[in-house]
Write a protein that holds these residues in place. Structure first.
Motif, short mmCIF file in Angstrom:
data_model
loop_
_atom_site.label_atom_id
_atom_site.label_comp_id
_atom_site.label_asym_id
_atom_site.label_seq_id
_atom_site.Cartn_x
_atom_site.Cartn_y
_atom_site.Cartn_z
N ASN A 1 -0.72 -3.03 6.85
CA ASN A 1 -0.29 -2.72 5.48
C ASN A 1 -0.92 -3.74 4.54
O ASN A 1 -1.02 -4.91 4.88
CB ASN A 1 1.25 -2.78 5.40
N THR A 2 -1.32 -3.27 3.39
CA THR A 2 -2.00 -4.16 2.44
C THR A 2 -1.07 -4.51 1.29
O THR A 2 -0.48 -3.61 0.67
CB THR A 2 -3.26 -3.45 1.87
N ILE A 3 -0.91 -5.78 1.03
CA ILE A 3 -0.12 -6.24 -0.11
C ILE A 3 -1.08 -6.49 -1.27
O ILE A 3 -2.13 -7.11 -1.08
CB ILE A 3 0.62 -7.56 0.22
N THR A 4 -0.72 -6.00 -2.43
CA THR A 4 -1.62 -6.09 -3.58
C THR A 4 -0.93 -6.80 -4.74
O THR A 4 0.25 -6.55 -4.99
CB THR A 4 -2.00 -4.67 -4.05
N GLU A 5 -1.67 -7.63 -5.45
CA GLU A 5 -1.11 -8.23 -6.67
C GLU A 5 -2.21 -8.41 -7.71
O GLU A 5 -3.40 -8.47 -7.38
CB GLU A 5 -0.41 -9.55 -6.38
N LEU A 6 -1.80 -8.45 -8.96
CA LEU A 6 -2.76 -8.62 -10.05
C LEU A 6 -3.26 -10.06 -10.09
O LEU A 6 -2.48 -10.98 -9.84
CB LEU A 6 -2.09 -8.32 -11.40
N THR A 7 -4.50 -10.22 -10.44
CA THR A 7 -5.00 -11.58 -10.73
C THR A 7 -4.66 -11.86 -12.20
O THR A 7 -4.21 -10.95 -12.92
CB THR A 7 -6.52 -11.65 -10.55
N ASN A 8 -4.89 -13.07 -12.64
CA ASN A 8 -4.64 -13.38 -14.06
C ASN A 8 -5.51 -12.52 -14.97
O ASN A 8 -5.07 -12.02 -15.99
CB ASN A 8 -4.91 -14.87 -14.34
N ASN A 9 -6.78 -12.33 -14.52
CA ASN A 9 -7.70 -11.46 -15.28
C ASN A 9 -7.16 -10.04 -15.35
O ASN A 9 -7.23 -9.37 -16.38
CB ASN A 9 -9.08 -11.42 -14.60
N GLY A 10 -6.65 -9.57 -14.20
CA GLY A 10 -6.13 -8.20 -14.13
C GLY A 10 -4.94 -8.01 -15.04
O GLY A 10 -4.81 -7.00 -15.74
N PHE B 1 0.82 -1.21 0.00
CA PHE B 1 0.00 0.00 0.00
C PHE B 1 0.86 1.27 0.00
O PHE B 1 0.57 2.23 -0.72
CB PHE B 1 -0.90 -0.03 1.26
N ILE B 2 1.94 1.25 0.81
CA ILE B 2 2.79 2.45 0.94
C ILE B 2 3.41 2.80 -0.42
O ILE B 2 3.45 3.97 -0.81
CB ILE B 2 3.89 2.23 2.01
N PHE B 3 3.88 1.80 -1.13
CA PHE B 3 4.46 2.05 -2.45
C PHE B 3 3.43 2.67 -3.39
O PHE B 3 3.71 3.65 -4.08
CB PHE B 3 5.00 0.74 -3.05
N LEU B 4 2.24 2.08 -3.41
CA LEU B 4 1.19 2.59 -4.31
C LEU B 4 0.80 4.02 -3.93
O LEU B 4 0.50 4.85 -4.80
CB LEU B 4 -0.03 1.67 -4.29
N GLN B 5 0.83 4.30 -2.63
CA GLN B 5 0.51 5.65 -2.18
C GLN B 5 1.58 6.65 -2.63
O GLN B 5 1.29 7.75 -3.07
CB GLN B 5 0.43 5.63 -0.65
N LYS C 1 -3.85 -8.52 3.87
CA LYS C 1 -3.50 -7.60 4.98
C LYS C 1 -2.32 -8.15 5.77
O LYS C 1 -2.28 -9.33 6.08
CB LYS C 1 -4.68 -7.41 5.93
N GLN C 2 -1.36 -7.24 6.06
CA GLN C 2 -0.19 -7.63 6.88
C GLN C 2 0.12 -6.51 7.86
O GLN C 2 -0.48 -5.45 7.79
CB GLN C 2 1.03 -7.83 5.99
N PHE C 3 1.08 -6.75 8.75
CA PHE C 3 1.55 -5.69 9.64
C PHE C 3 3.01 -5.40 9.35
O PHE C 3 3.82 -6.31 9.27
CB PHE C 3 1.38 -6.10 11.11
N VAL C 4 3.34 -4.10 9.14
CA VAL C 4 4.73 -3.68 8.94
C VAL C 4 5.04 -2.67 10.04
O VAL C 4 4.37 -1.63 10.12
CB VAL C 4 4.94 -3.05 7.55
N ALA C 5 6.06 -2.97 10.87
CA ALA C 5 6.42 -2.12 12.00
C ALA C 5 5.17 -1.79 12.83
O ALA C 5 4.91 -0.62 13.15
CB ALA C 5 7.12 -0.85 11.52
N LYS C 6 4.40 -2.81 13.13
CA LYS C 6 3.20 -2.71 13.97
C LYS C 6 2.09 -1.88 13.33
O LYS C 6 1.16 -1.45 13.99
CB LYS C 6 3.54 -2.16 15.36
N ARG C 7 2.23 -1.58 12.05
CA ARG C 7 1.18 -0.85 11.34
C ARG C 7 0.55 -1.77 10.30
O ARG C 7 1.27 -2.53 9.65
CB ARG C 7 1.76 0.37 10.61
#
Lengths: 203, 108
Positions: B74-83, B35-39, B66-72
């Motif tokens: 954070n959302t990891i995103t990836e394309l689906t095959n359709n995407g 999420f941070i990168f996309l932001q 959804k994950q936690f990075v440094a106790k915050r």
């Protein structure tokens, strides 16, 4: 919206563009060069290089954490990872072979220096060329020119110049210059990395 | 020229919106990104970016984790095959339109 080519360029090379990650390596190299230069004989205390290594690893961890929390994380494709591992392994082997040549033969140039100079050009071609930033081009030209010149000092007639500045050998001079180049370029690359983003840190 | 207008109208608006197009283009160049990168890349606020990601996820173009990075969080995103297929087709479509527009002459 940024140009799609720029978005893809940034995304594909995201981790490699984070310049400060090269700082601990430059620092480690400089400290080891100074340690080798100012100590000798069997009384050498290996605690120092071990401490340098651990300190550099810790510093790398802190820098990687800074990038992860402030700039986010991008995981490359399998092919990108393979290319990175392959080029790193190749560079490591070339450096090691050059080091062995330098300590085995009395050549009028430094093979390690030539490998580092070639590495500057390769790194530019692989990572930065597509960024089309003049800053990266100047960085490559200056780093390449500096390391190449120092590497062929004996050929240019500047023999024993390193003794005048307190270094015991030509190889130590080449490694010291390379480490300083690494330190400066890591900061320079970080500034360029930050410039790639049109926006300030999001709230 | 009518053909070009028809083709432009046929562009998928869900993908063509600039922020979503940036997100999908970035994700097409990697395995996944957080999420941070996309932001950083888009300059969007947390709310706006979340909204765009939700729309893309609802359309089945991306998947998130959804994950936690440094106790915050954070959302990891990836394309689906359709995407991945959709963004590739979209850019091909845009390039074809660009080519058609450059080759257009007054007497057509």
């Amino acid at each position: 919206m940024q140009y799609p080519q720029h978005i893809q360029y940034l995304t594909q090379r995201y981790s490699r563009l984070q310049g400060l990650k090269g700082f601990p390596l430059g620092l480690l190299l400089l400290l080891v060069v100074l340690w080798v230069n100012f100590t000798s004989g069997p009384s050498r205390n290996l605690a120092f290089p071990i401490a340098f290594g651990l300190g550099s690893a810790g510093l790398y961890w802190l820098i990687a954490r800074y990038y992860r929390t402030h700039y986010g994380r991008v995981e490359g494709t399998l092919q990108q990872k393979r290319t990175d591992y392959f080029s790193s392994a190749l560079a490591g082997l070339a450096g090691l072979a050059a080091f062995i040549i330098d300590i085995s033969y009395a050549l009028p140039f430094s093979t390690v220096g030539l490998v580092f100079a070639a590495g500057c050009v390769m790194e530019y071609m692989r990572l930065y060329r597509l960024g089309r930033s003049p800053y990266y081009l100047w960085q490559m030209l200056i780093s390449f020119g500096l390391i190449l010149t120092v590497s062929i000092f004996p050929l240019l007639g500047a023999k024993d110049l390193w003794l005048d500045i307190g270094l015991r050998s030509h190889l130590l001079l080449v490694l010291a210059v390379t480490s300083i180049v690494l330190l400066i370029t890591s900061v320079w690359e970080h500034l360029n990395f930050v410039r790639q983003f049109p926006f300030k840190e999001p709230k | 020229m009518t053909k070009v207008f028809e083709e432009m109208a046929a562009l998928d608006r869900l993908i063509h919106e600039p922020a979503r197009l940036s997100i999908l283009t970035a994700l097409s160049a990697c395995k996944r990104a957080d999420f941070i990168f996309l932001q950083r890349l888009t300059g969007l606020t947390v709310g706006n970016l979340s909204g765009h990601l939700s729309k893309l996820e609802e359309a089945g173009l991306i998947r998130t984790e959804k994950q936690f990075v440094a106790k915050r969080p954070n959302t990891i995103t990836e394309l689906t095959n359709n995407g991945r297929e959709a963004i590739e087709n979209h850019w091909n479509h845009l390039e074809a339109l660009h080519k058609d527009a450059r080759e257009w002459k007054l007497d057509q």
